[in-house]
Motif scaffolding. Structure first.
Motif, PDB file in Angstrom:
ATOM      1  N   MET A 101       0.827  -1.214   0.000  1.00 16.52           N
ATOM      2  CA  MET A 101       0.000   0.000   0.000  1.00 16.52           C
ATOM      3  C   MET A 101       0.864   1.268   0.000  1.00 16.52           C
ATOM      4  O   MET A 101       0.471   2.283  -0.581  1.00 16.52           O
ATOM      5  CB  MET A 101      -0.927   0.003   1.216  1.00 16.52           C
ATOM      6  CG  MET A 101      -2.019  -1.053   1.135  1.00 16.52           C
ATOM      7  SD  MET A 101      -2.999  -1.069   2.660  1.00 16.52           S
ATOM      8  CE  MET A 101      -3.943  -2.587   2.430  1.00 16.52           C
ATOM      9  N   ALA A 102       2.028   1.192   0.636  1.00 17.26           N
ATOM     10  CA  ALA A 102       2.899   2.369   0.677  1.00 17.26           C
ATOM     11  C   ALA A 102       3.228   2.838  -0.734  1.00 17.26           C
ATOM     12  O   ALA A 102       3.224   4.041  -1.026  1.00 17.26           O
ATOM     13  CB  ALA A 102       4.179   2.046   1.431  1.00 17.26           C
ATOM     14  N   ILE A 103       3.501   1.876  -1.624  1.00 14.57           N
ATOM     15  CA  ILE A 103       3.809   2.249  -3.007  1.00 14.57           C
ATOM     16  C   ILE A 103       2.521   2.578  -3.760  1.00 14.57           C
ATOM     17  O   ILE A 103       2.414   3.623  -4.396  1.00 14.57           O
ATOM     18  CB  ILE A 103       4.564   1.111  -3.737  1.00 14.57           C
ATOM     19  CG1 ILE A 103       5.856   0.746  -2.986  1.00 14.57           C
ATOM     20  CG2 ILE A 103       4.878   1.524  -5.172  1.00 14.57           C
ATOM     21  CD1 ILE A 103       6.619  -0.418  -3.601  1.00 14.57           C
ATOM     22  N   ALA A 104       1.535   1.708  -3.640  1.00 17.24           N
ATOM     23  CA  ALA A 104       0.309   1.887  -4.430  1.00 17.24           C
ATOM     24  C   ALA A 104      -0.405   3.193  -4.073  1.00 17.24           C
ATOM     25  O   ALA A 104      -0.989   3.835  -4.939  1.00 17.24           O
ATOM     26  CB  ALA A 104      -0.624   0.702  -4.230  1.00 17.24           C
ATOM     27  N   PHE A 105      -0.353   3.584  -2.798  1.00 14.12           N
ATOM     28  CA  PHE A 105      -1.040   4.816  -2.367  1.00 14.12           C
ATOM     29  C   PHE A 105      -0.102   6.032  -2.354  1.00 14.12           C
ATOM     30  O   PHE A 105      -0.476   7.109  -1.894  1.00 14.12           O
ATOM     31  CB  PHE A 105      -1.645   4.640  -0.968  1.00 14.12           C
ATOM     32  CG  PHE A 105      -2.678   3.553  -0.846  1.00 14.12           C
ATOM     33  CD1 PHE A 105      -3.299   3.005  -1.966  1.00 14.12           C
ATOM     34  CD2 PHE A 105      -3.053   3.061   0.406  1.00 14.12           C
ATOM     35  CE1 PHE A 105      -4.257   2.001  -1.844  1.00 14.12           C
ATOM     36  CE2 PHE A 105      -4.015   2.057   0.535  1.00 14.12           C
ATOM     37  CZ  PHE A 105      -4.615   1.527  -0.587  1.00 14.12           C
ATOM     38  N   GLU A 106       1.127   5.827  -2.802  1.00 16.96           N
ATOM     39  CA  GLU A 106       2.116   6.922  -2.902  1.00 16.96           C
ATOM     40  C   GLU A 106       2.426   7.555  -1.544  1.00 16.96           C
ATOM     41  O   GLU A 106       2.451   8.778  -1.401  1.00 16.96           O
ATOM     42  CB  GLU A 106       1.646   7.980  -3.907  1.00 16.96           C
ATOM     43  CG  GLU A 106       1.530   7.409  -5.304  1.00 16.96           C
ATOM     44  CD  GLU A 106       1.031   8.419  -6.334  1.00 16.96           C
ATOM     45  OE1 GLU A 106       1.090   9.628  -6.070  1.00 16.96           O
ATOM     46  OE2 GLU A 106       0.600   7.984  -7.405  1.00 16.96           O
ATOM     47  N   VAL A 107       2.665   6.692  -0.558  1.00 11.95           N
ATOM     48  CA  VAL A 107       3.086   7.197   0.747  1.00 11.95           C
ATOM     49  C   VAL A 107       4.614   7.272   0.832  1.00 11.95           C
ATOM     50  O   VAL A 107       5.158   8.088   1.571  1.00 11.95           O
ATOM     51  CB  VAL A 107       2.541   6.316   1.899  1.00 11.95           C
ATOM     52  CG1 VAL A 107       2.778   6.981   3.246  1.00 11.95           C
ATOM     53  CG2 VAL A 107       1.056   6.041   1.718  1.00 11.95           C
ATOM     54  N   VAL A 108       5.307   6.434   0.074  1.00 13.07           N
ATOM     55  CA  VAL A 108       6.774   6.492   0.073  1.00 13.07           C
ATOM     56  C   VAL A 108       7.219   7.849  -0.443  1.00 13.07           C
ATOM     57  O   VAL A 108       6.649   8.360  -1.396  1.00 13.07           O
ATOM     58  CB  VAL A 108       7.434   5.406  -0.818  1.00 13.07           C
ATOM     59  CG1 VAL A 108       7.769   4.184  -0.030  1.00 13.07           C
ATOM     60  CG2 VAL A 108       6.593   5.083  -2.014  1.00 13.07           C
ATOM     61  N   ASP A 109       8.237   8.404   0.186  1.00 18.72           N
ATOM     62  CA  ASP A 109       8.614   9.763  -0.201  1.00 18.72           C
ATOM     63  C   ASP A 109       9.804   9.833  -1.146  1.00 18.72           C
ATOM     64  O   ASP A 109      10.174  10.922  -1.562  1.00 18.72           O
ATOM     65  CB  ASP A 109       8.834  10.640   1.045  1.00 18.72           C
ATOM     66  CG  ASP A 109       9.825  10.031   2.016  1.00 18.72           C
ATOM     67  OD1 ASP A 109      10.428   8.980   1.683  1.00 18.72           O
ATOM     68  OD2 ASP A 109      10.008  10.589   3.110  1.00 18.72           O
ATOM     69  N   THR A 110      10.407   8.696  -1.501  1.00 23.01           N
ATOM     70  CA  THR A 110      11.446   8.759  -2.539  1.00 23.01           C
ATOM     71  C   THR A 110      11.312   7.557  -3.475  1.00 23.01           C
ATOM     72  O   THR A 110      10.823   6.495  -3.071  1.00 23.01           O
ATOM     73  CB  THR A 110      12.879   8.721  -1.957  1.00 23.01           C
ATOM     74  OG1 THR A 110      13.099   7.440  -1.355  1.00 23.01           O
ATOM     75  CG2 THR A 110      13.112   9.815  -0.918  1.00 23.01           C
ATOM     76  N   THR A 111      11.770   7.754  -4.711  1.00 25.60           N
ATOM     77  CA  THR A 111      11.761   6.667  -5.681  1.00 25.60           C
ATOM     78  C   THR A 111      12.649   5.531  -5.226  1.00 25.60           C
ATOM     79  O   THR A 111      12.318   4.356  -5.411  1.00 25.60           O
ATOM     80  CB  THR A 111      12.270   7.199  -7.042  1.00 25.60           C
ATOM     81  OG1 THR A 111      11.546   8.387  -7.337  1.00 25.60           O
ATOM     82  CG2 THR A 111      12.078   6.209  -8.144  1.00 25.60           C
ATOM     83  N   ALA A 112      13.766   5.875  -4.598  1.00 21.25           N
ATOM     84  CA  ALA A 112      14.710   4.833  -4.154  1.00 21.25           C
ATOM     85  C   ALA A 112      14.044   3.912  -3.136  1.00 21.25           C
ATOM     86  O   ALA A 112      14.215   2.692  -3.166  1.00 21.25           O
ATOM     87  CB  ALA A 112      15.955   5.486  -3.556  1.00 21.25           C
ATOM     88  N   LYS A 113      13.257   4.506  -2.232  1.00 21.11           N
ATOM     89  CA  LYS A 113      12.545   3.687  -1.245  1.00 21.11           C
ATOM     90  C   LYS A 113      11.548   2.757  -1.925  1.00 21.11           C
ATOM     91  O   LYS A 113      11.435   1.581  -1.575  1.00 21.11           O
ATOM     92  CB  LYS A 113      11.767   4.596  -0.281  1.00 21.11           C
ATOM     93  CG  LYS A 113      12.498   4.988   0.977  1.00 21.11           C
ATOM     94  CD  LYS A 113      11.504   5.727   1.885  1.00 21.11           C
ATOM     95  CE  LYS A 113      12.221   6.384   3.048  1.00 21.11           C
ATOM     96  NZ  LYS A 113      11.323   7.266   3.807  1.00 21.11           N
ATOM     97  N   ALA A 114      10.831   3.299  -2.887  1.00 23.32           N
ATOM     98  CA  ALA A 114       9.825   2.487  -3.583  1.00 23.32           C
ATOM     99  C   ALA A 114      10.498   1.305  -4.277  1.00 23.32           C
ATOM    100  O   ALA A 114      10.021   0.169  -4.212  1.00 23.32           O
ATOM    101  CB  ALA A 114       9.060   3.342  -4.590  1.00 23.32           C
ATOM    102  N   GLU A 115      11.645   1.567  -4.919  1.00 24.27           N
ATOM    103  CA  GLU A 115      12.370   0.490  -5.607  1.00 24.27           C
ATOM    104  C   GLU A 115      12.847  -0.553  -4.604  1.00 24.27           C
ATOM    105  O   GLU A 115      12.784  -1.756  -4.855  1.00 24.27           O
ATOM    106  CB  GLU A 115      13.563   1.061  -6.383  1.00 24.27           C
ATOM    107  CG  GLU A 115      13.174   1.865  -7.617  1.00 24.27           C
ATOM    108  CD  GLU A 115      12.444   1.032  -8.680  1.00 24.27           C
ATOM    109  OE1 GLU A 115      12.586  -0.212  -8.697  1.00 24.27           O
ATOM    110  OE2 GLU A 115      11.719   1.645  -9.485  1.00 24.27           O
ATOM    111  N   SER A 116      13.341  -0.086  -3.471  1.00 21.70           N
ATOM    112  CA  SER A 116      13.831  -1.014  -2.454  1.00 21.70           C
ATOM    113  C   SER A 116      12.691  -1.890  -1.928  1.00 21.70           C
ATOM    114  O   SER A 116      12.836  -3.107  -1.792  1.00 21.70           O
ATOM    115  CB  SER A 116      14.472  -0.212  -1.319  1.00 21.70           C
ATOM    116  OG  SER A 116      14.724  -1.061  -0.221  1.00 21.70           O
TER     117      SER A 116
END
Ligand SMILES: *[C@@H]1O[C@H](CO)[C@@H](O)[C@H](O)[C@H]1NC(C)=O
Ligand SMILES: *[C@@H]1O[C@H](CO)[C@@H](O)[C@H](O)[C@H]1NC(C)=O
Ligand SMILES: *[C@@H]1O[C@H](CO)[C@@H](O)[C@H](O)[C@H]1NC(C)=O
Ligand SMILES: *[C@@H]1O[C@H](CO)[C@@H](O)[C@H](O)[C@H]1NC(C)=O
Ligand SMILES: *[C@@H]1O[C@H](CO)[C@@H](O)[C@H](O)[C@H]1NC(C)=O
Ligand SMILES: *[C@@H]1O[C@H](CO)[C@@H](O)[C@H](O)[C@H]1NC(C)=O
Ligand SMILES: *[C@@H]1O[C@H](CO)[C@@H](O)[C@H](O)[C@H]1NC(C)=O
Ligand SMILES: *[C@@H]1O[C@H](CO)[C@@H](O)[C@H](O)[C@H]1NC(C)=O
Ligand SMILES: *[C@@H]1O[C@H](CO)[C@@H](O)[C@H](O)[C@H]1NC(C)=O
Length: 681
Positions: free
Chosen positions: A449-464
């Protein structure tokens, strides 16, 4: 005399014809669904729904369950304990009528199961009490003769594939089955169960079938409002006479069980309904019942609709709020929004009051999907609150709020995002923890959900996070660390959205094929629907250790919460989604993965939305046809990262006013409605 009898015969004929027409919807339900599909074509062969509301078994299985011969309306039972297993070939549900002749005295038992595993004299479980079996129904005959037996309405069986008939007789008795017909109970307001308002078609037949298995599952979950599971739960047998909510049709969680409205399930089921079947009446009635049963003092919504009316879930409370957004986005039913707006505001106050000094939600309504740990500053509920605030801000605009709620709720969402990233992220590991303590559990739900709902604040975190999620994978799906040993196609529905939304197309397609492909191809399943959950070892014992009392036959094999690939394949692979109410604005951002051709579409009150793409030797073509007067954003995958490809629209170079920009691996265009063809080389 002759003339009179002719009139009488014509009158009978007329009655027969009119009763056939009247029965094309469920019992006395007014038909309000579409009569024909919005997009006729070859893909209709992938629709699992039958062409008639009345169906018969496709074949008879041997007692060993292996050999199957076709059922042509004649089958024989002789002597006590003899049995026949009828296979409908797909998931079905409703009321069975048996026409038979018998000699002697006895009764015919009828037992039902979704999975092949529980074929026999006892139906698979559904009553919810875990105190006694669902058992069987009995058609009794007291002397030789011809009989017709129809199941009582309250014994409606909402979901099954197999029907076992067995003979119970003291002396010698024989039975000849002449006909078995099933009146399908689901999607009661539709006279044509194949009148889909959306479609999806690609060069990958398995993906197509997965899309349609999700769609068919949803149809089996739209039920007549007086066929909910009976509460209090029965100790043996089953009864489906609970009143579920307003209207004629309503979306419940599962065909066989629990047959109640569950807003958490709707988080996945509703977007998939929109792109496939298009039956938003069932959604509206399900949401309305939540508003009708809101606690007027606290503002809390129930966790489940009546007659179950389970209470005390902060996450499901928020899913009703997100569901309201989805419904209004798809329908632009402003009257519904206005009617419930004061209650929505109360609901927002209820949940936001639980946000503490650290900025995180502190969950006190502990119930949730089957995850073990709930409560406190869990990451998953915080992700859901973020989505609630963001969607609430849009709803505030649509409700024509003049008190600044759009800005207030967007501001709260921004603060929450900061707090979640500060307290819940585990930088050493590279994904979110289960909550804001020093736990080592990194859940599938919150991270997806963090990625799908755009809660992650950096692209690097989303990739990780996307990479870390792969650690949960097995050959048959992703095991949820928050419900160890279990595979949840519900939570995996969020995981595929996560991978897709950051362009990890291959991962999302891989997970769809592992998980949903495994179930669809499993000969022990329905081979037509999506399952509630299963175990890592490939058995159907989902949640056996978590509330299902080690009863694997209780699991629902037709559960709309697992239909995530249906919306994801349309929104991300075809790439077509709506961003404004009823599609006033939209987005077209295809992802190719390993596919070569894809097309699909859906319908809103503004009209049909349709797109297609096909890879070519040196590039690809992309066409779309959407209502005039709408506008959208088209994201064209670049062929060479960072470089403008050659683009033509309707045979001409891109006009300057469209202002193409390279963003990431795509060229973004501001596009007009209507019908257009783009060639990229
Ligand atoms: C329709 O309703 C009438 C009146 O309530 C009832 O007698 C009849 O049996 C119903 N028909 C069906 C098919 O349920
Ligand atoms: C008759 O068959 C039923 C169903 O299989 C079984 O439960 C019962 O024990 C049998 N009765 C006798 C007398 O064999
Ligand atoms: C058979 O007899 C039983 C007991 O008398 C009765 O309850 C039942 O209705 C009868 N069934 C039929 C089909 O006549
Ligand atoms: C969260 O709520 C629980 C139950 O009311 C309470 O005991 C706990 O102190 C709260 N935690 C925080 C961080 O506010
Ligand atoms: C945090 O999560 C872990 C793992 O689920 C759990 O064991 C622990 O009880 C949770 N702590 C709180 C305060 O919620
Ligand atoms: C809603 O709030 C957002 C963020 O503050 C802002 O960008 C947007 O323009 C607002 N929408 C309207 C219609 O006021
Ligand atoms: C999270 O909840 C736990 C348990 O209530 C508490 O000890 C901790 O301080 C909370 N952390 C934050 C950042 O709220
Ligand atoms: C799968 O795991 C469950 C729970 O541990 C166990 O009860 C079941 O027997 C296993 N099934 C198979 C086929 O290994
Ligand atoms: C949505 O409904 C509102 C209020 O009825 C209306 O003003 C608006 O034009 C509608 N939008 C679309 C796209 O239908």
């Amino acid at each position: 005399m002759a003339c009179q009898s002719l009139i009488a015969q014509l009158a009978i004929l007329f009655l027969l014809v009119s009763s056939v027409i009247a029965q094309s919807c469920w019992k006395n339900t007014t038909c309000s669904g579409p009569t024909d599909t919005a997009f006729p074509g070859a893909w209709e062969s992938n629709i699992f729904a039958p062409s008639s509301r009345t169906v018969s078994p496709a074949s008879i299985l041997s007692k060993e369950g292996s050999y199957s011969s076709s059922f042509k309306g004649s089958a024989h039972l002789s002597g006590n304990g003899s049995q026949l297993v009828f296979d409908f070939g797909i998931e079905v549900g409703g009321l069975v009528t048996l026409d038979y002749s018998a000699t002697g005295q006895g009764s015919i038992g009828l037992a039902f199961t979704e999975s092949k595993n529980w074929i026999g004299e006892w139906s698979d479980s559904s009553n919810g009490q875990f105190a006694g079996p669902d058992g069987a129904l009995y058609a009794t005959f007291n002397r030789s003769g011809k009989y017709s037996y129809t199941m009582p309405d309250i014994r409606l069986r909402g979901g099954f594939r197999y029907l076992t008939l067995f003979l119970v007789a003291n002396g010698t008795a024989t039975v000849n089955i002449h006909d078995i017909s099933l009146a399908i109970g689901f999607q009661p307001t539709w006279s044509n169960l194949r009148a889909y308002q959306g479609y999806f078609h690609s060069n990958d037949d398995e993906l197509n079938k997965i899309w349609y298995s999700g769609a068919y599952t949803l149809q089996t979950n739209f039920v007549p409002v007086d066929t909910g599971r009976h509460v209090p739960f029965l100790i043996t047998g089953w009864q489906n006479d609970g009143v579920l909510g307003p209207g004629d049709t309503i979306i419940v969680d599962g065909a066989k069980r629990d047959r109640a409205v569950w807003p958490g399930d709707m988080g996945i089921a509703v977007p998939s309904t929109f792109v496939s079947i298009g039956d938003l009446d069932s959604v509206k009635n399900a949401l309305q019942v939540m508003y009708n049963y809101q606690n007027p003092t606290t503002g809390a919504f129930p966790e489940a609709g009546p007659p179950l009316l389970q209470l005390g879930s902060d996450t499901y409370h928020m899913w009703t709020m997100i569901g309201t957004f989805n419904y209004v986005l798809y329908s632009n039913d402003t009257a519904f929004l206005q009617q419930n707006w004061a209650k929505y505001l109360l609901a927002m106050d209820f949940i936001y009051a639980k946000v503490g000094p650290s900025g995180l939600l502190n969950v006190t309504g502990l119930r949730d999907w089957a995850r073990w740990q709930t409560g406190f500053n869990g990451s998953e509920p915080n992700m859901i609150l973020y989505r609630t605030l963001i969607t609430g801000a849009d709803l505030a605009v649509w409700a024509e709020d003049s008190t600044g709620l759009n800005a207030t709720w967007n501001g709260r969402a921004a603060s929450l995002k900061t707090a979640i990233n500060q307290y819940c992220y585990d930088p050493a590991y590279g994904a979110f923890k289960d909550n804001a303590t020093a736990t080592t559990l990194h859940p599938q739900d919150a991270n997806s959900m963090a990625i799908a709902f755009e809660v992650v604040d950096t692209t690097a975190k989303a990739e990780s996070i996307s990479t870390k999620l792969l650690d949960n994978w097995t050959p048959i799906g992703a095991v949820s660390p928050e419900l160890p040993g279990n595979i949840s196609p519900f939570i995996s529905s969020y995981e595929i959205q996560a991978h897709f939304s950051i362009g990890q197309t291959a991962r999302a397609l891989d997970l769809i094929r592992r998980c949903w492909g495994w179930y669809l191809n499993n000969p022990l399943g329905t081979q037509s629907t999506v399952i509630e959950g299963y175990l890592q070892n490939g058995s159907f014992g989902y949640r056996s250790t978590r509330g299902y009392d080690y009863d694997s036959s209780y699991v629902s094999h037709s559960h709309g919460w697992s239909s995530g690939p249906t919306s994801a394949l349309t929104s991300f692979i075809l790439g077509l989604s709506i961003t404004g109410r009823a599609g006033s604005t939209w987005k077209l951002a295809p992802q190719f993965g390993d596919l070569k051709t894809v097309e699909g579409g859906f319908v809103t009150s503004l009209g049909k939305f349709q797109a297609s793409w096909a890879l070519q030797e040196r590039g690809y073509t992309l066409s779309y046809k959407v209502p005039e007067g709408t506008s959208g954003e088209v994201v064209l995958p670049t062929l060479d990262s960072g470089r403008f490809p050659s683009i033509t629209i309707d045979g001409r170079p891109v006009p300057g006013r469209i202002n193409p920009q390279i963003v990431g691996n795509g060229v973004v265009l501001n596009a007009a409605g209507g019908s257009h063809a783009i060639v990229v080389q």
